[in-house]
Design a protein around this motif. Structure first.
Motif, mmCIF file in Angstrom:
data_model
loop_
_atom_site.group_PDB
_atom_site.id
_atom_site.type_symbol
_atom_site.label_atom_id
_atom_site.label_comp_id
_atom_site.label_asym_id
_atom_site.label_seq_id
_atom_site.Cartn_x
_atom_site.Cartn_y
_atom_site.Cartn_z
ATOM 1 N N ARG A 99 0.834 -1.214 0.000
ATOM 2 C CA ARG A 99 0.000 0.000 0.000
ATOM 3 C C ARG A 99 0.866 1.260 0.000
ATOM 4 N N GLU A 103 -7.777 2.681 -8.139
ATOM 5 C CA GLU A 103 -8.391 3.863 -7.541
ATOM 6 C C GLU A 103 -7.791 4.131 -6.152
ATOM 7 N N ILE A 104 -7.610 3.042 -5.410
ATOM 8 C CA ILE A 104 -7.004 3.178 -4.077
ATOM 9 C C ILE A 104 -5.588 3.719 -4.214
ATOM 10 N N GLU A 144 -10.264 -5.354 -7.538
ATOM 11 C CA GLU A 144 -10.808 -4.719 -6.327
ATOM 12 C C GLU A 144 -10.543 -3.214 -6.321
ATOM 13 N N ARG A 145 -10.587 -2.627 -7.464
ATOM 14 C CA ARG A 145 -10.440 -1.172 -7.607
ATOM 15 C C ARG A 145 -9.134 -0.672 -6.997
ATOM 16 N N LEU A 195 -5.410 7.366 -5.044
ATOM 17 C CA LEU A 195 -5.679 8.229 -3.886
ATOM 18 C C LEU A 195 -4.464 8.276 -2.951
ATOM 19 N N LEU A 196 -3.901 7.067 -2.653
ATOM 20 C CA LEU A 196 -2.776 7.004 -1.709
ATOM 21 C C LEU A 196 -1.552 7.726 -2.257
#
Ligand SMILES: [Zn+2]
Lengths: 177, 217
Positions: free
Chosen positions: B50, B136-137, B132-133, B140-141
């Motif tokens: 992440r 998009e995550i 799982e998108r 944003l991160l």
């Protein structure tokens, strides 16, 4: 309530850390403020997006790779430690040899020139021992640790050291004479 | 409500023998350290993924975090939670890596790993995240400053409390609270901007098709 403070409270609400009075105040603000309603809607979207993302499973080879790297590292650390000890030992051994020899020479010789020459020779000998041990350590690390890039200078230093010893042995008797 | 946790006491699964493993690993037992790797590779890999946004980099970072932990075992304080300690090491590494990336200085090792090998086949977990998108995550991160990103990742994917996040990131609870708030504001702002852009585009398309219709008649 200011909109910035409301957004702080929204963040706390998402973490389940908002107390009741603050929650009531936030609700009241939200009913009156379209901008904050909009902000809350987008915050909720972010929350839903993250909540839907499951934990990832690391690839099966990862653990094996990590342990291989750990083993390599501990092997290198061991070699490093051993070779450093070896170098230290060689220097100490040289000193242990030199000090008694010095004492003997100083007690026996009466001519100050002879003492001066002997001291000079011993200092050079110590320098030689130090560079030889350094070269040995380099070669050892290169051979066992697989660091090929240090092998060449290490070997060169070793050869130079040997040449110096040879030259020294050839010339020492003349210097003493 | 939140993402399922994996591994160690970071992820619901409590590591019973952790203390014993840590003590044995400190004494040089590699098998014990392997147990710790097995227990904590999941949380560390997830954190790194992440933070850095790619599987290859996450693998690298996980390996480096464990290597650093291994060489610092002698300085580990057994009173501290092992999970917090190792996550702190991994977090520092990821932040460093992000900073170096921002300043454009990437080591040769990293270049070899991810710059010059873009043609590799996607890994199964990457395919899964595509569905799982994850883009998009990630989008944003990626816009968040490293410290904000770290707070968000620890909050959402490791489910840590403010106090634990403060311990891992070596900051205060109020700093964590403020980082989470600002990060969320930024992300909500990005979504808002995106939806505004989408509606402008829709309007443009609608008026274009209207214009086309009227010119037909
Ligand atoms: Zn407002």
């Amino acid at each position: 309530m200011q909109c910035l403070h409301a957004s702080e409270l929204m963040s706390l609400k998402l973490d389940g850390l908002l107390d009741e009075p603050d929650e009531c105040r936030l609700k009241v603000h939200l009913t009156r403020c379209p901008a904050c309603q909009n902000h809350w809607a987008h915050l909720s979207r972010v929350e839903a997006l993250f909540a839907d993302a499951p934990a990832l499973v690391p690839p099966p080879v990862l653990q094996r790779n990590i342990m291989a790297a750990v083993q390599q590292k501990s092997r290198l650390t061991g070699i490093w430690r051993r070779s450093s000890l070896l170098a230290l030992g060689m220097i100490l051994a040289t000193l242990a040899l030199i000090v008694p020899v010095m004492l003997v020479i100083m007690s026996v010789a009466t001519d100050p020139m002879v003492v001066q020459q002997a001291v000079g020779n011993l200092v050079r000998l110590t320098g030689l021992a130090r560079s030889l041990s350094g070269a040995l350590v380099l070669v050892l690390r290169a051979l066992v640790g697989g660091m090929n890039w240090v092998l060449l200078p290490g070997c060169l230093a070793l050869v130079m050291g040997m040449l110096l010893v040879w030259w020294y042995l050839l010339h020492m008797p003349k210097a003493r004479a | 409500m939140r993402a399922q946790r994996t591994g160690g006491n970071v992820g619901g699964v409590v590591v019973n023998n952790e203390r014993e493993w840590v003590l044995r690993a400190c004494a040089g037992d590699q098998a014990a350290f392997a147990n710790l790797v097995e227990a904590y590779q999941g949380p560390i890999y997830n954190l790194a993924y992440r933070m850095l946004g790619s599987g290859v980099e996450a693998e690298d970072a996980t390996q480096e975090a464990f290597l650093r932990a291994y060489s610092r075992l002698s300085s580990y304080d057994p009173e501290r939670k092992f999970s917090s300690w190792i996550l702190s090491i991994a977090s520092h590494y990821c932040i460093d890596r992000l900073r170096r990336r921002r300043h454009g200085s990437v080591s040769m090792e990293e270049i070899n790993h991810w710059r010059w090998l873009p043609d590799r086949r996607p890994r199964p977990e990457e395919l899964a995240t595509q569905s799982e998108r994850s883009s998009e995550i990630h989008a944003l991160l990626e816009e968040l400053p490293p410290q904000y990103r770290l707070a968000i990742v620890l909050r959402y994917w490791q489910e840590y409390s403010y106090q634990e996040i403060a311990e891992i990131t070596e900051s205060t609870e109020s700093a964590v609270k403020s980082r989470l708030h600002r990060a969320r504001r930024m992300m909500a702002g990005m979504l808002e901007e995106q939806s505004q852009m989408d509606s402008v585009e829709e309007d443009a398309q609608r008026s274009e098709s209207k214009h086309a219709m009227s010119s037909c008649f």
